[in-house]
Design a protein around this motif. Sequence first.
Motif, PDB file in Angstrom:
ATOM      1  N   LEU A  96       0.816  -1.211   0.000  1.00 51.24           N
ATOM      2  CA  LEU A  96       0.000   0.000   0.000  1.00 51.24           C
ATOM      3  C   LEU A  96       0.853   1.266   0.000  1.00 51.24           C
ATOM      4  CD1 LEU A  96      -2.905  -1.021   2.407  1.00 51.24           C
ATOM      5  CD2 LEU A  96      -2.762  -1.221  -0.073  1.00 51.24           C
ATOM      6  N   SER A  97       1.979   1.241   0.687  1.00 53.54           N
ATOM      7  CA  SER A  97       2.864   2.416   0.688  1.00 53.54           C
ATOM      8  C   SER A  97       3.375   2.690  -0.727  1.00 53.54           C
ATOM      9  CB  SER A  97       4.044   2.201   1.634  1.00 53.54           C
ATOM     10  OG  SER A  97       3.608   2.083   2.973  1.00 53.54           O
ATOM     11  N   GLY A  98       3.687   1.632  -1.465  1.00 52.83           N
ATOM     12  CA  GLY A  98       4.178   1.807  -2.825  1.00 52.83           C
ATOM     13  C   GLY A  98       3.098   2.259  -3.782  1.00 52.83           C
ATOM     14  N   VAL A  99       1.906   1.701  -3.659  1.00 54.45           N
ATOM     15  CA  VAL A  99       0.816   2.036  -4.568  1.00 54.45           C
ATOM     16  C   VAL A  99       0.337   3.466  -4.353  1.00 54.45           C
ATOM     17  CG1 VAL A  99      -1.616   1.567  -5.105  1.00 54.45           C
ATOM     18  CG2 VAL A  99       0.015  -0.316  -4.953  1.00 54.45           C
ATOM     19  N   PHE A 100       0.162   3.850  -3.088  1.00 55.71           N
ATOM     20  CA  PHE A 100      -0.370   5.180  -2.787  1.00 55.71           C
ATOM     21  C   PHE A 100       0.721   6.229  -2.603  1.00 55.71           C
ATOM     22  CE2 PHE A 100      -3.885   2.383  -1.597  1.00 55.71           C
ATOM     23  CZ  PHE A 100      -4.938   3.021  -2.234  1.00 55.71           C
ATOM     24  N   GLU A 101       1.972   5.799  -2.649  1.00 61.78           N
ATOM     25  CA  GLU A 101       3.124   6.699  -2.554  1.00 61.78           C
ATOM     26  C   GLU A 101       3.058   7.585  -1.304  1.00 61.78           C
ATOM     27  OE1 GLU A 101       3.596   8.798  -6.218  1.00 61.78           O
ATOM     28  OE2 GLU A 101       3.701   6.978  -7.424  1.00 61.78           O
ATOM     29  N   THR A 102       2.680   6.965  -0.212  1.00 58.52           N
ATOM     30  CA  THR A 102       2.670   7.616   1.095  1.00 58.52           C
ATOM     31  C   THR A 102       2.831   6.526   2.144  1.00 58.52           C
ATOM     32  OG1 THR A 102       1.489   9.233   2.485  1.00 58.52           O
ATOM     33  CG2 THR A 102       0.170   7.470   1.508  1.00 58.52           C
ATOM     34  N   PRO A 103       3.449   6.833   3.285  1.00 59.33           N
ATOM     35  CA  PRO A 103       3.658   5.787   4.291  1.00 59.33           C
ATOM     36  C   PRO A 103       2.332   5.218   4.800  1.00 59.33           C
ATOM     37  CG  PRO A 103       5.058   7.676   4.739  1.00 59.33           C
ATOM     38  CD  PRO A 103       4.107   8.099   3.667  1.00 59.33           C
ATOM     39  N   VAL A 104       2.227   3.903   4.783  1.00 64.62           N
ATOM     40  CA  VAL A 104       1.045   3.205   5.282  1.00 64.62           C
ATOM     41  C   VAL A 104       1.501   2.085   6.205  1.00 64.62           C
ATOM     42  CG1 VAL A 104      -1.005   1.854   4.696  1.00 64.62           C
ATOM     43  CG2 VAL A 104      -0.241   3.684   3.164  1.00 64.62           C
ATOM     44  N   ARG A 105       0.864   2.002   7.349  1.00 59.39           N
ATOM     45  CA  ARG A 105       1.136   0.910   8.275  1.00 59.39           C
ATOM     46  C   ARG A 105      -0.142   0.114   8.467  1.00 59.39           C
ATOM     47  NH1 ARG A 105       2.586   1.243  14.738  1.00 59.39           N
ATOM     48  NH2 ARG A 105       2.886  -1.006  15.047  1.00 59.39           N
ATOM     49  N   CYS A 106      -0.078  -1.183   8.281  1.00 62.96           N
ATOM     50  CA  CYS A 106      -1.242  -2.043   8.430  1.00 62.96           C
ATOM     51  C   CYS A 106      -1.223  -2.708   9.797  1.00 62.96           C
ATOM     52  CB  CYS A 106      -1.275  -3.094   7.324  1.00 62.96           C
ATOM     53  SG  CYS A 106      -1.444  -2.378   5.671  1.00 62.96           S
ATOM     54  N   ILE A 107      -2.348  -2.634  10.473  1.00 62.49           N
ATOM     55  CA  ILE A 107      -2.468  -3.196  11.815  1.00 62.49           C
ATOM     56  C   ILE A 107      -3.661  -4.144  11.857  1.00 62.49           C
ATOM     57  CG2 ILE A 107      -1.431  -1.158  12.894  1.00 62.49           C
ATOM     58  CD1 ILE A 107      -4.269  -0.302  13.698  1.00 62.49           C
ATOM     59  N   GLU A 108      -3.733  -4.953  12.895  1.00 67.33           N
ATOM     60  CA  GLU A 108      -4.848  -5.873  13.054  1.00 67.33           C
ATOM     61  C   GLU A 108      -5.904  -5.208  13.928  1.00 67.33           C
ATOM     62  OE1 GLU A 108      -6.951  -9.161  12.064  1.00 67.33           O
ATOM     63  OE2 GLU A 108      -4.938  -8.615  11.353  1.00 67.33           O
ATOM     64  N   GLY A 109      -7.076  -4.939  13.347  1.00 65.09           N
ATOM     65  CA  GLY A 109      -8.178  -4.349  14.081  1.00 65.09           C
ATOM     66  C   GLY A 109      -9.078  -5.414  14.665  1.00 65.09           C
ATOM     67  N   PRO A 110     -10.132  -5.009  15.354  1.00 63.85           N
ATOM     68  CA  PRO A 110     -11.039  -5.985  15.980  1.00 63.85           C
ATOM     69  C   PRO A 110     -11.780  -6.857  14.974  1.00 63.85           C
ATOM     70  CG  PRO A 110     -11.926  -3.748  16.122  1.00 63.85           C
ATOM     71  CD  PRO A 110     -10.519  -3.623  15.649  1.00 63.85           C
ATOM     72  N   ASP A 111     -11.959  -6.361  13.726  1.00 59.94           N
ATOM     73  CA  ASP A 111     -12.683  -7.127  12.706  1.00 59.94           C
ATOM     74  C   ASP A 111     -11.811  -7.482  11.507  1.00 59.94           C
ATOM     75  OD1 ASP A 111     -15.296  -7.077  14.006  1.00 59.94           O
ATOM     76  OD2 ASP A 111     -15.294  -4.943  13.559  1.00 59.94           O
ATOM     77  N   GLY A 112     -10.487  -7.350  11.668  1.00 57.12           N
ATOM     78  CA  GLY A 112      -9.602  -7.649  10.557  1.00 57.12           C
ATOM     79  C   GLY A 112      -8.543  -6.583  10.389  1.00 57.12           C
ATOM     80  N   PRO A 113      -7.761  -6.658   9.299  1.00 59.81           N
ATOM     81  CA  PRO A 113      -6.671  -5.711   9.101  1.00 59.81           C
ATOM     82  C   PRO A 113      -7.176  -4.314   8.759  1.00 59.81           C
ATOM     83  CG  PRO A 113      -6.890  -7.150   7.192  1.00 59.81           C
ATOM     84  CD  PRO A 113      -7.814  -7.675   8.240  1.00 59.81           C
ATOM     85  N   LEU A 114      -6.407  -3.308   9.180  1.00 59.91           N
ATOM     86  CA  LEU A 114      -6.710  -1.895   8.902  1.00 59.91           C
ATOM     87  C   LEU A 114      -5.448  -1.208   8.442  1.00 59.91           C
ATOM     88  CD1 LEU A 114      -8.859  -1.016  12.061  1.00 59.91           C
ATOM     89  CD2 LEU A 114      -9.724  -1.406   9.745  1.00 59.91           C
TER      90      LEU A 114
END
Length: 251
Positions: free
Chosen positions: A229-247
């Motif tokens: 996602l960081s590469g596609v959107f060309e901005t830093p993105v961090r993916c975390i595990e939320g209560p209903d799945g990844p965010l």
Amino acid sequence: MIITSGVHKAYSDEVTIGPVDLEIPGPGITALVGPNGAGKSTLLTIMGRLLGADAGTTTVGGYDVTRTPGKTLAKVVSVLRQENHFVTRLTVRQLVGLGRFPHCGGRLTAEDHRVVDDALHFFGLEPLQGRFLDELSGGQRQRAYVAMVLAQETPHVLLDEPLNNLDMRHAVSMMQHLRRAADELERTIVLVVHDINFAARYADTIVVMKDGRVVETGPPAQILRDELLSGVFETPVRCIEGPDGPLAVYF
């Protein structure tokens, strides 16, 4: 199932879409995501035969969209564009009734009225059915448009930015209704959405696009990765595990 094979569209030497080879399963929700100019809306409109491709083939439910008669295709796939230009003095019920045109040619039967009733009920629009479109809020009007598309009763539904101009509450409500339509009515729904977290929460499959091409396709757990996602959107993105799945978290 929707299948595109070698689909290509060129607007200029600098702006091209494809080639796109893609299989969209169903029933369920598939979300097209990516930055502005990635080709999401163009691909969606090609799938719905609102725009012709320069090369390649697209089949929806086994029907070649370029060769199938319009009356037949209108019972296979329905499309809602990002911008709609309906007469504002239509009532909500009249608008939803337009979705029955491929079935009745404008002369609604008792069965058509039953389908309209079901669509109004499904989206909670019964109290608003007598109101004119220009008397509705943006969220109410958007629900009416989607209800019209679902009243067409096609197994495949294409929605170009159905969350456009909706606040968070109305956007959540819209996605909940679409999730129900996919599950309870067994529709194959393909939508363009800008918020990756709405795609992660409600879609079965995410198609990531950039520069007119498909970068990766898969379930949310596969797509929500920092580096992708960081590469596609060309901005830093961090993916975390939320209560209903990844965010995805932007920073």
